[in-house]
Write an enzyme that holds these catalytic residues in place. Structure first.
Site, PDB file in Angstrom:
ATOM      1  N   GLU A  62       0.828  -1.217   0.000  1.00 53.11           N
ATOM      2  CA  GLU A  62       0.000   0.000   0.000  1.00 53.11           C
ATOM      3  C   GLU A  62       0.860   1.264   0.000  1.00 53.11           C
ATOM      4  OE1 GLU A  62      -2.864  -0.449  -0.795  1.00 53.11           O
ATOM      5  OE2 GLU A  62      -3.085  -2.544  -0.242  1.00 53.11           O
ATOM      6  N   GLY A  63       1.988   1.195  -0.672  1.00 55.98           N
ATOM      7  CA  GLY A  63       2.940   2.305  -0.701  1.00 55.98           C
ATOM      8  C   GLY A  63       3.950   2.131   0.416  1.00 55.98           C
TER       9      GLY A  63
END
Length: 564
Positions: free
Chosen positions: A428-429
């Site tokens: 998610e980054g």
């Protein structure tokens, strides 16, 4: 076991959550009794159905054969029970098959799930993000066909972004979407690191895929988003192929897939070449949940370490005159356990408050309140994701230390938490991208206006004031040194996290004089908060001196006293 007593205290006493959500029209009838009943039943489901599958999920894992994935024993039955009981749909709109409850209750549920069985929880972990993405950007036809199935969890969803040559740089995505005469698109390309890309938990899987139209501009502004189901509306199998599942450090209960799309049929979600706008709705929802994963995983590690420390006898404690004492009486162990509790309890305040602000931003009749809530969520979500997942890994490792050599042995379960927690710092980054998002894309982009307004609402102290001053210095210095923000972004995010945690612990101390909170509160002041001074000092060293007005403050942390 779910820490329902602590969760209830933070929700109801510290944050006064029932009063907050009852002030919002959709939740006017949601009182504390209803919320606590929901959380109590959630705790029972997690403890009785999901937690017992933790070890099998890790040791047996997922099996791949001829494009098919079999999840570990018991996973499918548990998931079917999960969605049929209505758990995925807690905060989805009633008209979409949901229960219309506040977002914070869903957040607490997923915190519990991650702590009990992170691998299993990966399956429903993207449902709410996929629901929000489709609800905001999907066509009426797509919503009619897919929204309720996703809201209820009857069908699971994936987020297909990453390609082998394009990790975090989505501008390099090569997957293509070619228009067909009937209005659908043929999607071609490969994606890697797709959690739940193939499995046996549900009859269908809804893939949300970033791809390029034939005439799309290069870079991230040329990406479109497509809904590509595993099974087409006519019941036939779509041309979506799982080529393999990855062998991983942890999360063995969750299949991480390499997916190939061979003229797979899909439909656009949102406007052409604006796929990232739609996808970021999904990613932002996921990032808060990943921060809560950090809280849940650290809670699980702490519970194991605390229980072990209450049983293990080893040498005399410094103040003891008798034989071997429980290791929970030794200062080194007390320091480890109290420090992790400081992160867990403070992190819960920040995460729950952020979830409450999501609903304020969506439903408050007051435009000023909506704007302030949006500001909080935009700035604090990357901080939560990065800080709490960093601590989940380092804190779980510290909890493993409590066991000594036993912690390194599989049978105690703590080493699995360490392995499973590590990936949350990446997906998610990555946490480095969260820091860049905070400082470069949000703080510097508006000249520091939003972050100064957020910090100004916190109680004033020397650290908060120093952070505000350094923010302004970075705003002034960055145009002359484009690399500067990227050098200090991680330090900036950590400083923001610690100032926010200080506010959170102030809320806890103001809400209770119970001795249960005393030791972690002191641990926070003594061993956690001083890191903020270090981070501020690192940033000062990188800044040209002409931008630094004041000398750094000197802080003396109080000593940790014994708790009888």
């Amino acid at each position: 076991m779910a820490a329902l007593t602590d969760i209830t205290f933070i929700l109801c006493d510290v944050l006064q959550a029932p009063a907050q959500w009852q002030a919002l029209p959709p939740f006017a009838d949601t009182d504390a009794d209803l919320a606590l009943q929901v959380l109590d039943e959630a705790g029972k489901f997690v403890a009785n159905v999901v937690a017992p599958l933790q070890r099998a999920g890790d040791e047996i894992g997922c099996r791949f054969e001829a494009g098919q994935v079999a999840t570990p024993p018991g996973f499918k039955a548990a998931y079917q029970a999960f969605w049929q009981a209505g758990w995925p749909s807690l905060s989805c709109a009633v008209e979409d098959g949901g229960q219309g409850l506040p977002a914070v209750l869903e957040g607490v549920l997923f915190e519990m799930l991650a702590g009990a069985n992170h691998g299993w929880t990966m399956a429903p972990g993207l449902l709410h993000g996929a629901y929000a993405c489709l609800k905001h950007h999907g066509s009426d036809a797509l919503k009619e066909a897919y929204l309720e199935k996703i809201a209820t969890g009857e069908w699971l969803a994936t987020m297909c972004l990453t390609e082998a040559h394009a990790g975090s740089d989505l501008g390099l995505v090569r997957t293509k979407g070619t228009p067909l005469p009937d209005g659908s698109f043929a999607v071609n390309g490969s994606k890697i690191f797709i959690s739940g890309g193939e499995h046996d938990l549900t009859d269908n899987i809804v893939h949300l895929v970033l791809a390029r139209l034939p005439d799309a501009p290069v870079g991230p502004k040329g990406l479109s988003l497509f809904l590509v189901p595993k099974v087409l509306p006519d019941g036939s199998r779509n041309a979506v192929v799982c080529e393999r599942i990855e062998e991983k450090m942890g999360l063995h209960g969750s299949p991480t897939c390499v997916m190939r799309f061979d003229d797979a049929i899909g439909w656009p979600v949102g406007e052409p070449n604006k796929g990232l706008n739609a996808m970021f709705v999904m990613m932002n929802a996921a990032r808060l949940h990943v921060g809560l994963q950090g809280v849940g995983l650290l809670e699980a590690a702490w519970q194991k370490a605390h229980a072990y420390a209450q049983e293990r006898r080893q040498m005399r404690a410094p103040t003891s005159a008798h034989g071997p004492d429980l290791i929970s009486e030794h200062p080194a162990i007390r320091r480890i356990l109290a420090t992790q509790r400081a992160w867990i309890d403070g992190g819960r305040v920040l995460a729950y408050h952020t979830a409450l602000q999501l609903d304020v931003a969506a439903h408050s009749p007051d435009a000023t309140q909506r704007a302030a809530a949006q500001r909080w969520c935009a700035l604090v979500t990357p901080v939560l994701k990065a800080a709490m997942t960093d601590q989940a890994f380092s804190g779980a490792s510290a909890c493993l230390q409590v066991f000594g050599g036993h912690g390194y042995i599989r049978e105690w379960g703590i080493e699995q938490i360490v392995r499973d927690a590590r990936v949350a710092m990446i997906y998610e980054g990555t946490n480095e991208i969260q820091a860049i998002d905070l400082l470069v894309r949000k703080v510097l982009a508006d000249g520091g206006v939003a972050i100064r307004a957020l910090l100004a609402d916190l109680p004033g102290d020397a650290r908060r004031d120093a952070l505000i001053e350094l923010t302004q210095a970075l705003v002034l210095a960055a145009p002359g040194d484009p690399e500067l923000p990227y050098w200090v972004a991680d330090d900036y995010l950590r400083a923001v996290a610690l100032v926010l945690l200080d506010w959170a612990w102030g809320r806890i101390r103001a809400s209770s004089t119970d001795a249960r909170w005393t030791e972690p509160a002191q641990a926070f002041q003594t061993w956690v908060l001083p890191e903020c001074d270090m981070r501020l000092a690192i940033m000062r060293q990188r800044l040209p001196q002409k931008f630094i007005r004041n000398k750094p403050p000197v802080h003396m942390a109080p000593a940790l006293t014994a708790i009888d």
